[in-house]
Design an enzyme around this catalytic site. Structure first.
Site, PDB file in Angstrom:
ATOM      1  N   LEU A  82     -22.851 -34.295  36.714  1.00  0.00           N
ATOM      2  CA  LEU A  82     -22.333 -32.997  37.163  1.00  0.00           C
ATOM      3  C   LEU A  82     -21.156 -32.532  36.312  1.00  0.00           C
ATOM      4  O   LEU A  82     -20.502 -33.339  35.654  1.00  0.00           O
ATOM      5  CB  LEU A  82     -21.929 -33.115  38.641  1.00  0.00           C
ATOM      6  CG  LEU A  82     -23.072 -33.593  39.556  1.00  0.00           C
ATOM      7  CD1 LEU A  82     -22.531 -34.235  40.820  1.00  0.00           C
ATOM      8  CD2 LEU A  82     -24.016 -32.444  39.870  1.00  0.00           C
ATOM      9  N   PRO A  83     -20.878 -31.195  36.340  1.00  0.00           N
ATOM     10  CA  PRO A  83     -19.873 -30.666  35.398  1.00  0.00           C
ATOM     11  C   PRO A  83     -18.424 -31.044  35.675  1.00  0.00           C
ATOM     12  O   PRO A  83     -17.629 -31.167  34.746  1.00  0.00           O
ATOM     13  CB  PRO A  83     -20.047 -29.141  35.518  1.00  0.00           C
ATOM     14  CG  PRO A  83     -21.352 -28.925  36.193  1.00  0.00           C
ATOM     15  CD  PRO A  83     -21.597 -30.127  37.049  1.00  0.00           C
ATOM     16  N   THR A 113     -18.135 -36.675  33.915  1.00  0.00           N
ATOM     17  CA  THR A 113     -16.783 -37.008  33.461  1.00  0.00           C
ATOM     18  C   THR A 113     -15.807 -36.300  34.391  1.00  0.00           C
ATOM     19  O   THR A 113     -15.737 -35.072  34.414  1.00  0.00           O
ATOM     20  CB  THR A 113     -16.556 -36.554  32.003  1.00  0.00           C
ATOM     21  OG1 THR A 113     -17.473 -37.250  31.162  1.00  0.00           O
ATOM     22  CG2 THR A 113     -15.138 -36.869  31.547  1.00  0.00           C
ATOM     23  N   LYS A 188     -13.478 -43.149  28.928  1.00  0.00           N
ATOM     24  CA  LYS A 188     -14.050 -41.884  28.432  1.00  0.00           C
ATOM     25  C   LYS A 188     -12.948 -40.883  28.074  1.00  0.00           C
ATOM     26  O   LYS A 188     -12.973 -40.232  27.027  1.00  0.00           O
ATOM     27  CB  LYS A 188     -14.992 -41.308  29.502  1.00  0.00           C
ATOM     28  CG  LYS A 188     -15.474 -39.884  29.254  1.00  0.00           C
ATOM     29  CD  LYS A 188     -16.512 -39.798  28.146  1.00  0.00           C
ATOM     30  CE  LYS A 188     -16.834 -38.372  27.769  1.00  0.00           C
ATOM     31  NZ  LYS A 188     -17.882 -37.753  28.524  1.00  0.00           N
ATOM     32  N   LYS A 263     -11.758 -29.262  29.204  1.00  0.00           N
ATOM     33  CA  LYS A 263     -11.792 -29.868  30.543  1.00  0.00           C
ATOM     34  C   LYS A 263     -11.379 -31.341  30.476  1.00  0.00           C
ATOM     35  O   LYS A 263     -10.534 -31.800  31.248  1.00  0.00           O
ATOM     36  CB  LYS A 263     -13.202 -29.761  31.139  1.00  0.00           C
ATOM     37  CG  LYS A 263     -13.325 -30.350  32.533  1.00  0.00           C
ATOM     38  CD  LYS A 263     -14.744 -30.737  32.910  1.00  0.00           C
ATOM     39  CE  LYS A 263     -15.071 -32.146  32.526  1.00  0.00           C
ATOM     40  NZ  LYS A 263     -16.330 -32.658  33.078  1.00  0.00           N
TER      41      LYS A 263
END
Length: 315
Positions: A82-83, A113, A188, A263
């Protein structure tokens, strides 16, 4: 006979493990990931907030349902891609979320992420329902997702890692255990902060060299045999015409868009603030990518920072 029985037992076990896998989030990354599960013989139960995204995977044989809760009702291993953090919170804990119908013992693997703190929250919420939550964000982008060459960074209970690895290795070339829930996200975010800083540095360097009259291909060649070499210079060069098969060779289309880099840098900034960690270059990289997002670069690959710098000097 023994060998035959042994082989039969093996094949029955591998067939037994091919029980349905749930998949929530069929965007640029989720769609090829779910496709690779199908290619490996796993029945897939899928859903996406945009019904149009489900069409392709449905044509390949996936069973499409209406909501994340329906996915949880029909599978006991679920992958989410998912975003953002709010999307993850909604898909897990919302009115038609996974945790509304999750079965005890279900393995929940989130490859989004997001903020490591949200991963930890979801883990606690899942545990209350008797399910296991693991964070497994990816590195490698859309190309690697299609080729099943992603790298997965996994955080969660170590005793569940093998079960997660069985599924993740169908979609990636590297599956690495990082520690408890949230550590996958931490790795990450650290990687992407370094990637952003390295890309901006490479773009500045290439631009300066070109302004000094150097041929960009020659400059890149020498950098890549010298101590300044990095992934952005030797594998993903931001200057058009230096390399083939990268976004800079295709008007910065495809790849990892500026909005997503901004983001991730925002998430890195949040974690730096909460841990009182100084990240002067990470913070600056965040601001540069945020400005690019408002200057027409939002949907271009993050290597378009080279083009952005060229425009800035022309002001």
């Amino acid at each position: 006979p023994f060998v035959v029985c042994f082989l039969l037992a093996l094949s029955t076990r591998s067939m037994a493990s091919k029980t349905p896998v749930g998949f929530v989030g069929l965007g640029n990354m989720g769609s090829p990931m779910a496709t690779n599960l199908l290619k490996n013989g796993y029945p897939v139960i899928a859903t996406d907030v945009f019904p149009g995204s489900c069409k392709e995977i449905q044509d390949l044989g996936a069973h499409v349902v209406d909501s994340p809760a329906d996915v949880a009702d029909k599978s006991d291993r679920i992958i989410t891609m998912l975003p953002s953090s709010p999307d993850v919170i909604d898909v897990f804990t919302g009115p038609s979320g996974i945790l509304k119908k999750v079965k005890k013992g279900t393995l929940l693997i989130d490859s989004s992420t997001i903020d490591p703190a949200v991963s930890k929250e979801m883990s606690v919420a899942a545990e209350k329902m008797g399910a296991v939550f693991m964070d497994a964000p990816v590195s490698g982008g859309v190309g690697a997702a299609s080729l099943a060459k992603l790298t997965f960074m996994v955080g969660g209970p170590e005793e569940e890692f093998n079960a997660a690895q069985e599924l993740l290795s169908c979609m990636g070339a590297n599956v690495v255990y990082c520690g408890q829930v949230g550590t996958g996200q931490a790795v990450k975010l650290c990687n992407n902060m370094l990637l952003a800083i390295g890309m901006i540095g490479t773009a500045e360097t290439m631009n300066l060299g070109i302004r000094l009259g150097l041929d960009p291909k020659l400059l890149a060649k020498i950098l890549n045999m010298s101590s300044g070499r990095c992934w952005s210079s030797d594998t993903y060069n931001p200057v058009p015409g230096v390399m083939e098969g990268v976004p800079s060779a295709n008007n910065y289309q495809g790849g990892f868009v500026t909005t997503l880099m901004a983001k991730d840098l925002g998430l890195a900034q949040n974690t730096a603030t909460s841990t009182k960690t100084p990240i002067p270059l990470g913070s600056l990289a965040h601001q540069i990518y945020r400005v690019m997002g408002s200057r027409g670069y939002a949907n271009k690959d993050f290597s378009s920072v080279f083009q952005f710098l060229r425009e800035e000097e022309g002001q």
